[in-house]
Design a protein around this motif. Structure first.
Motif, short mmCIF file in Angstrom:
data_model
loop_
_atom_site.label_atom_id
_atom_site.label_comp_id
_atom_site.label_asym_id
_atom_site.label_seq_id
_atom_site.Cartn_x
_atom_site.Cartn_y
_atom_site.Cartn_z
N GLY A 109 0.82 -1.20 0.00
CA GLY A 109 0.00 0.00 0.00
C GLY A 109 0.85 1.26 0.00
O GLY A 109 1.86 1.35 -0.70
N THR A 110 0.46 2.24 0.81
CA THR A 110 1.19 3.51 0.89
C THR A 110 1.99 3.63 2.19
O THR A 110 2.42 4.73 2.56
N ALA A 111 2.18 2.51 2.87
CA ALA A 111 2.92 2.53 4.14
C ALA A 111 4.39 2.82 3.90
O ALA A 111 4.96 2.41 2.88
N GLU A 112 5.00 3.53 4.83
CA GLU A 112 6.43 3.83 4.76
C GLU A 112 7.06 3.65 6.13
O GLU A 112 6.43 3.89 7.16
N ARG A 113 8.33 3.26 6.10
CA ARG A 113 9.09 3.08 7.34
C ARG A 113 10.21 4.12 7.41
O ARG A 113 10.92 4.34 6.43
#
Length: 427
Positions: A298-302
């Protein structure tokens, strides 16, 4: 040698405490290791505690022993805090740490049995049937000490269960995430938990004091110095927060008469406390696990801080641009009948598995015989306290001296922890 002064002081405090509460010393000398399992394995067990009014009076908590639990093996533990208006049992239904799908010993860096899981429970706001933690604006005036309550829970559990004191961890949802942060920021409890993983955390703090020019106190979520006074540095932090969180806004702001921080700013301040370069943040769409690189989807970022041996010591996962106030999961529920995940969840990754993987990488140093530091105060920074940010430095003795100090300090601290916590909080 420096450790002689430290251990002599600790020993003196211990002897003084023993003189006042000699009965407690005998209890501290009988940990849960070697005794039969105190509860049925694989189910939640309720424990009621009679505590002083300062920590809420009559309170309870729940714990869960994995089916493979053995009283002859020191077992790691996860303390999981529920959110506001929720409960211990409801937290167990969203974190799934009691599910073998997540809580197992397949982590190659986390040898030994699966985790014991502990579910503390908040008190009711006066005049309501809603449970809130110390971190909430509502409970600030009420003055309940939930850090002290948590220490009492740990002291009680150590007498029941064979715990690995070097591998106790804290996590939680919403206000429960705020509690994990509060414990990490507290001079006493920061030395009792090896790592912290708040989820959609409520990190309330007071607005800065009114200026001498009469300007009204305001929240500056992206620049305020957040109150936090941990008793050690190098604290592992792994946080999760959705960019579309409408309850605890990702960019922070005014809420219920208090402030919440901009979440990236909150993570940066943890990097600074841990003596990492806050400007050298690494952004990615994957996360490193002990079994390899995993896509967040998805659009998740770390956002990861640290390098070399400290790489990833502080991490923040923005769970998605459309992710709200949730515990990230790929499913809506796990069937009790089949143990299989059902339905679709709010994210394309599971926070529970990532949290346990992260916890498995860290343990407290100097905790072979018990907690590495003894209780000195049960209060902590944030809402309802007067603590201010601080930093500390210390000189390191040579390796042989440090090992000698560690061995003596761990033994004395273990005894002192149990005696002081029990005598101070249990009525």
């Amino acid at each position: 040698m420096a450790c002689r002064r430290n251990t002599s002081t600790a020993a003196g405090l211990l002897l003084a405490t023993l003189a006042l509460a000699s009965g407690m010393a005998r209890a501290a000398a009988s940990p849960g290791c070697g005794t039969p399992a105190p509860a049925k394995l694989g189910v939640l067990t309720e424990v009621k505690l009679a505590l002083n009014d300062s920590v809420g009076g009559e309170r309870r908590y729940f714990y869960w022993l994995p089916p493979s639990y053995s009283a002859s093996a020191q077992t790691p533990a996860v303390v999981s805090f529920h959110g506001g208006k929720s409960s211990a049992k409801q937290q167990a239904e969203i974190d799934y740490f009691t599910s073998p799908s997540f809580n197992n010993n397949n982590n190659p860096t986390s040898s030994g049995p699966p985790y014991v899981v502990v579910y503390p429970e908040a008190t009711f706001q006066a005049g309501t049937t809603s449970r809130y933690w110390q971190v909430s604006p509502e409970m600030a005036a009420q003055g309940t000490d939930d850090v002290g309550y948590t220490l009492a829970v740990l002291a009680d559990l150590r007498g029941r269960v064979c715990l690995d004191d070097s591998r106790v961890y804290a996590t939680g949802m919403s206000q429960g995430g705020g509690m994990a942060n509060l414990l990490a920021c507290n001079a006493t409890s920061s030395g009792l938990f090896a790592a912290y993983a708040p989820v959609s955390g409520s990190y309330y703090y007071r607005p800065p004091a009114q200026s001498s020019g009469g300007e009204e106190a305001k929240c500056h979520p992206a620049s305020d110095q957040l109150p936090c006074s941990p008793g050690r540095s190098g604290i592992p932090i792994f946080a999760f927060h959705g960019a579309a969180d409408a309850t605890i806004n990702y960019t922070g702001g005014d809420r219920r008469g208090a402030c919440t921080p901009d979440i990236p700013h909150w993570a940066e301040q943890w990097a600074v406390r841990d003596k990492l370069d806050a400007s050298a943040v690494v952004t990615s769409t994957t996360v490193n696990t002990t079994t390899g690189e995993q896509s967040l989807g998805g659009t998740a970022e770390r956002y990861s801080y640290g390098s070399g041996a400290s790489s990833g010591l502080v991490q923040l996962i923005m769970t998605g641009k459309d992710a709200g106030h949730v515990w990230p999961a790929t499913f809506s529920r796990i069937s009790e009948a089949t143990g299989l995940a059902q339905g679709s969840g709010p994210t394309r990754f599971n926070a529970s598995s990532l949290i346990l993987d992260f916890f498995g990488r860290y343990k407290l140093a100097n905790s072979t015989s018990g907690p590495s530091s003894s209780p000195t105060s049960s209060t902590g920074p944030g809402i309802g306290t007067n603590s201010s940010p601080s930093s500390s430095s210390s000189s390191a003795p040579n390796t042989a001296t440090r090992q000698h100090c560690d061995a003596l300090g761990a033994l004395v601290s273990a005894l002192l922890f149990s005696v002081v916590v029990l005598s101070g909080y249990i009525a």
